[in-house]
Write an enzyme that holds these catalytic residues in place. Structure first.
Site, mmCIF file in Angstrom:
data_model
loop_
_atom_site.group_PDB
_atom_site.id
_atom_site.type_symbol
_atom_site.label_atom_id
_atom_site.label_comp_id
_atom_site.label_asym_id
_atom_site.label_seq_id
_atom_site.Cartn_x
_atom_site.Cartn_y
_atom_site.Cartn_z
ATOM 1 N N ASP A 42 -1.482 30.147 7.266
ATOM 2 C CA ASP A 42 -0.568 29.497 6.340
ATOM 3 C C ASP A 42 0.226 28.441 7.102
ATOM 4 O OD1 ASP A 42 0.853 30.609 3.416
ATOM 5 O OD2 ASP A 42 1.869 29.067 4.592
ATOM 6 N N ASP A 50 -3.137 24.091 8.997
ATOM 7 C CA ASP A 50 -3.247 23.061 7.971
ATOM 8 C C ASP A 50 -4.713 23.023 7.556
ATOM 9 O OD1 ASP A 50 -3.402 20.821 6.390
ATOM 10 O OD2 ASP A 50 -2.563 19.430 7.881
ATOM 11 N N VAL A 51 -5.006 23.507 6.351
ATOM 12 C CA VAL A 51 -6.404 23.630 5.932
ATOM 13 C C VAL A 51 -7.073 22.280 5.718
ATOM 14 C CG1 VAL A 51 -6.057 25.913 4.888
ATOM 15 C CG2 VAL A 51 -5.803 23.848 3.476
ATOM 16 N N ASN A 77 -7.323 30.574 -0.330
ATOM 17 C CA ASN A 77 -6.230 30.603 -1.304
ATOM 18 C C ASN A 77 -5.221 29.466 -1.173
ATOM 19 O OD1 ASN A 77 -4.347 32.068 -3.261
ATOM 20 N ND2 ASN A 77 -3.097 32.030 -1.405
ATOM 21 N N TYR A 143 -3.719 18.733 -10.001
ATOM 22 C CA TYR A 143 -3.956 20.173 -9.844
ATOM 23 C C TYR A 143 -5.118 20.619 -10.727
ATOM 24 C CZ TYR A 143 -2.834 25.157 -9.407
ATOM 25 O OH TYR A 143 -2.889 26.507 -9.149
ATOM 26 N N LYS A 147 -8.639 22.101 -9.219
ATOM 27 C CA LYS A 147 -9.007 23.481 -9.521
ATOM 28 C C LYS A 147 -10.312 23.542 -10.314
ATOM 29 C CE LYS A 147 -5.758 25.633 -7.357
ATOM 30 N NZ LYS A 147 -6.054 26.505 -6.199
ATOM 31 N N THR A 178 5.596 33.197 -8.982
ATOM 32 C CA THR A 178 5.588 32.888 -7.559
ATOM 33 C C THR A 178 6.459 31.655 -7.317
ATOM 34 O OG1 THR A 178 3.711 31.359 -7.644
ATOM 35 C CG2 THR A 178 3.202 33.710 -7.371
#
Length: 238
Positions: A42, A50-51, A77, A143, A147, A178
């Site tokens: 994360d 950093d993905v 995720n 987004y 997705k 969240t």
């Protein structure tokens, strides 16, 4: 092996990106309860990742396998949201969302597969969204688009790797309480609108989403690949 044993992950190693909070943290807890050794990746955690950084991703996955000797599961995720009406959405913000939500998931899936292929087995579970299966309830095109891409990336990778022993699936949550959704839920009337659009009449809790991830990450779902499982209180059934 009993059906409950198929949900056990004793001796297995899992990476959960974006696992420091929210849905990711609930998934980390679920996998650990099932017996897995879980490494949290994360940007806001330790170790940090950093993905969207290709070199960092490849190095991180290689280090996990070097230290643990194997990689059985990736929960892909990590994700962000920058919510603006389309005419107000800058190209920089668009690119930021694409870099994490789409490119980052590709980089992590590819890195995981490089280590799973020699073992002849592995499970990748991507975090999609009901927003990737519908037009949503408010303007959020970056987004929703990314997705939606994850839904089809899941199908494409599942087909490509089906005969190698690697299964690829996704979970598509509805609105969950969240930090990521706090900005939306704080808007006047928005929570009531979401609840009215949900046949079950309420928002989800992170723990309710985690069960879907555990199923797809475990051998209980041994014949399931290329599937996106909505956890949406009935929204898509309307």
């Amino acid at each position: 092996m009993s059906i409950l044993d198929r949900f056990r992950m004793d001796g297995e190693v899992a990476i959960v990106t974006g696992g420091a909070s929210g849905i990711g943290a609930a998934v980390v807890e679920a996998l650990r309860e099932a017996g897995a050794s879980v490494i949290v990746a994360d940007r806001n955690g330790e170790p940090s990742l950093d993905v969207a950084d290709e070199r960092a991703v490849d190095a991180f996955f290689a280090d996990v396998v070097r230290r643990h000797g194997r990689l059985d599961v990736l929960v892909n995720n990590a994700g962000i949201a920058i919510r603006h009406p389309t005419l107000e959405l800058s190209s920089a913000d668009w690119n930021s969302v694409v870099a994490v939500n789409m490119t980052g998931m590709f980089l992590c899936a590819r890195a995981a597969a490089r280590h799973m292929l020699p073992a002849g087995e592995g499970r990748i579970v991507n975090t999609a969204s009901v927003m990737g299966l519908s037009g949503g309830l408010y303007p959020n095109v970056s987004y929703q688009t990314t997705k939606g891409a994850i839904v089809n990336m899941t199908r494409a990778l599942a087909i490509e790797w089906a005969r190698t022993g690697i299964r690829v699936n996704a979970v598509a949550p509805w609105f969950v309480r969240t930090a990521l959704t706090a900005g939306v839920l704080d808007r006047p009337g928005m929570q009531a609108e979401i609840e009215a659009a949900t046949p079950m009449g309420r928002l989800a809790e992170p723990e309710e989403i985690a069960g879907a991830f555990l199923y797809l990450a475990s051998r209980a779902s041994g014949m399931v690949t290329g599937h996106t499982l909505p956890v949406d209180g009935g929204f898509l059934a309307r």
